[in-house]
Design a protein around this motif. Sequence first.
Motif, PDB file in Angstrom:
ATOM      1  N   SER A   1       0.832  -1.209   0.000  1.00 35.29           N
ATOM      2  CA  SER A   1       0.000   0.000   0.000  1.00 35.29           C
ATOM      3  C   SER A   1       0.868   1.260   0.000  1.00 35.29           C
ATOM      4  O   SER A   1       0.545   2.236  -0.688  1.00 35.29           O
ATOM      5  CB  SER A   1      -0.939   0.003   1.212  1.00 35.29           C
ATOM      6  OG  SER A   1      -0.235   0.155   2.431  1.00 35.29           O
TER       7      SER A   1
ATOM      8  N   ASN B   1       1.981   2.046  -3.471  1.00 35.46           N
ATOM      9  CA  ASN B   1       0.969   2.142  -4.525  1.00 35.46           C
ATOM     10  C   ASN B   1      -0.120   3.164  -4.258  1.00 35.46           C
ATOM     11  O   ASN B   1      -1.087   3.248  -5.028  1.00 35.46           O
ATOM     12  CB  ASN B   1       0.328   0.768  -4.753  1.00 35.46           C
ATOM     13  CG  ASN B   1       1.259  -0.209  -5.439  1.00 35.46           C
ATOM     14  OD1 ASN B   1       1.424  -0.178  -6.654  1.00 35.46           O
ATOM     15  ND2 ASN B   1       1.905  -1.070  -4.654  1.00 35.46           N
ATOM     16  N   THR B   2       0.015   3.955  -3.203  1.00 36.71           N
ATOM     17  CA  THR B   2      -0.920   5.041  -2.967  1.00 36.71           C
ATOM     18  C   THR B   2      -0.250   6.065  -2.066  1.00 36.71           C
ATOM     19  O   THR B   2       0.860   5.839  -1.564  1.00 36.71           O
ATOM     20  CB  THR B   2      -2.239   4.544  -2.351  1.00 36.71           C
ATOM     21  OG1 THR B   2      -3.214   5.587  -2.390  1.00 36.71           O
ATOM     22  CG2 THR B   2      -2.057   4.104  -0.914  1.00 36.71           C
TER      23      THR B   2
ATOM     24  N   ASN C   1      -3.503   8.413   2.320  1.00 32.51           N
ATOM     25  CA  ASN C   1      -4.490   7.365   2.047  1.00 32.51           C
ATOM     26  C   ASN C   1      -4.234   6.136   2.907  1.00 32.51           C
ATOM     27  O   ASN C   1      -5.153   5.554   3.478  1.00 32.51           O
ATOM     28  CB  ASN C   1      -4.454   6.961   0.572  1.00 32.51           C
ATOM     29  CG  ASN C   1      -4.978   8.034  -0.353  1.00 32.51           C
ATOM     30  OD1 ASN C   1      -4.690   9.220  -0.166  1.00 32.51           O
ATOM     31  ND2 ASN C   1      -5.750   7.652  -1.353  1.00 32.51           N
TER      32      ASN C   1
ATOM     33  N   GLY D   1      -9.160   7.472  -4.510  1.00 28.33           N
ATOM     34  CA  GLY D   1      -8.169   6.554  -5.057  1.00 28.33           C
ATOM     35  C   GLY D   1      -8.588   6.012  -6.414  1.00 28.33           C
ATOM     36  O   GLY D   1      -7.758   5.806  -7.304  1.00 28.33           O
TER      37      GLY D   1
ATOM     38  N   ASN E   1      -5.202   4.903  -7.780  1.00 26.27           N
ATOM     39  CA  ASN E   1      -4.521   4.285  -6.645  1.00 26.27           C
ATOM     40  C   ASN E   1      -5.365   3.194  -5.986  1.00 26.27           C
ATOM     41  O   ASN E   1      -5.188   2.893  -4.801  1.00 26.27           O
ATOM     42  CB  ASN E   1      -4.180   5.352  -5.588  1.00 26.27           C
ATOM     43  CG  ASN E   1      -3.161   6.348  -6.090  1.00 26.27           C
ATOM     44  OD1 ASN E   1      -2.348   6.029  -6.954  1.00 26.27           O
ATOM     45  ND2 ASN E   1      -3.202   7.553  -5.563  1.00 26.27           N
TER      46      ASN E   1
ATOM     47  N   GLY F   1      -3.454   0.273  -4.211  1.00 20.95           N
ATOM     48  CA  GLY F   1      -2.827   0.681  -2.960  1.00 20.95           C
ATOM     49  C   GLY F   1      -3.843   0.882  -1.853  1.00 20.95           C
ATOM     50  O   GLY F   1      -3.624   0.481  -0.705  1.00 20.95           O
ATOM     51  N   ASP F   2      -4.984   1.491  -2.186  1.00 26.44           N
ATOM     52  CA  ASP F   2      -6.033   1.688  -1.190  1.00 26.44           C
ATOM     53  C   ASP F   2      -6.604   0.350  -0.737  1.00 26.44           C
ATOM     54  O   ASP F   2      -6.894   0.153   0.454  1.00 26.44           O
ATOM     55  CB  ASP F   2      -7.157   2.558  -1.772  1.00 26.44           C
ATOM     56  CG  ASP F   2      -6.734   4.015  -1.935  1.00 26.44           C
ATOM     57  OD1 ASP F   2      -5.635   4.375  -1.474  1.00 26.44           O
ATOM     58  OD2 ASP F   2      -7.508   4.793  -2.530  1.00 26.44           O
TER      59      ASP F   2
ATOM     60  N   THR G   1      -9.102  13.417   0.121  1.00 25.70           N
ATOM     61  CA  THR G   1      -8.458  12.548   1.101  1.00 25.70           C
ATOM     62  C   THR G   1      -8.426  13.205   2.471  1.00 25.70           C
ATOM     63  O   THR G   1      -8.683  12.568   3.498  1.00 25.70           O
ATOM     64  CB  THR G   1      -7.025  12.202   0.657  1.00 25.70           C
ATOM     65  OG1 THR G   1      -7.080  11.412  -0.537  1.00 25.70           O
ATOM     66  CG2 THR G   1      -6.283  11.417   1.735  1.00 25.70           C
TER      67      THR G   1
END
Length: 298
Positions: free
Chosen positions: A93, A96-97, A101, A147, A152, A155-156, A266
Amino acid sequence: MSLPIDAAHHRRGLAITAVGGLALSFDIPLIRLSDGEVWSLLATRSLCTFIVALIAWFVLNRIMGRQIALVPGRQGLFAGIFYGLGTFTFLLSVFNTATANVVFIVAFTSMFAAILSWIFLKERPSNATLITMAIMVFGVSLIVQDGLKSGNVFGDAMAVLSALLLACAITVSRASGKDMGLVPLATAIFPCIIGYLLSPAEGLIIADPFWIIFDGTIMIPLAFFCLATGPRYLSGPEVGMFYLLETILAPIWVWMAFNETPTSQTLAGGGVLILALVGHSLWQMRQRSAASIAPPLH
């Protein structure tokens, strides 16, 4: 069946888990400062943590004379597997985000813990907890929706899975009643092996290994030891709430170090989560205080 917790144990639990939450807030900034490939970082961080677990176990058992198991039985193994998988999904995660987040979504750990405690330990959440849970679902949905817009979503999703796995570990620890302080450290060997197997063929790629070694040997062992010990004194939802310290502080550290600014949506979702958790924590403190001063019934 609810486990009795006296006032002294509760205060001790609050202090222990607060230290753990503070230490955990430095995890993502230290990972980012290391500037490495994800599997290399996972392997190095986990190996350092596992070595610390062995040293701590030797000192506690052989020098201090305390009989503490690295992994206390089948329940310890299950809790360790959840911690190990949580480390795996958490690193995914982070890469990737956005940091905000990750930590805002992981704040949902407390609500996952409440649900699991309700299902498996028969500890029914209060109406206030259920209301808080509904509000937090709304906050998380705002972050995940953002996301989806920014690409994203993976990742989320990994952050959501991390929160669920941590809640599983907390619930198993609480149900066992055993000392699980070394479990998340000892079972770091599992993500370590996965990281080494998936690392690049040319070897580990880490630009500044000092930071990930410091994270793995100092901050993560301290954080997980404290947070894994917390369920001996506090309920699952209460322990999960101390992850709120990471939720609040990690984006601040990352903003100061990397100038990474979260999106407005966010921040809105994170604000909903933080206000819900703070409100719930204040309510719990008020309820516990009122119960402690209430005269006994005869």
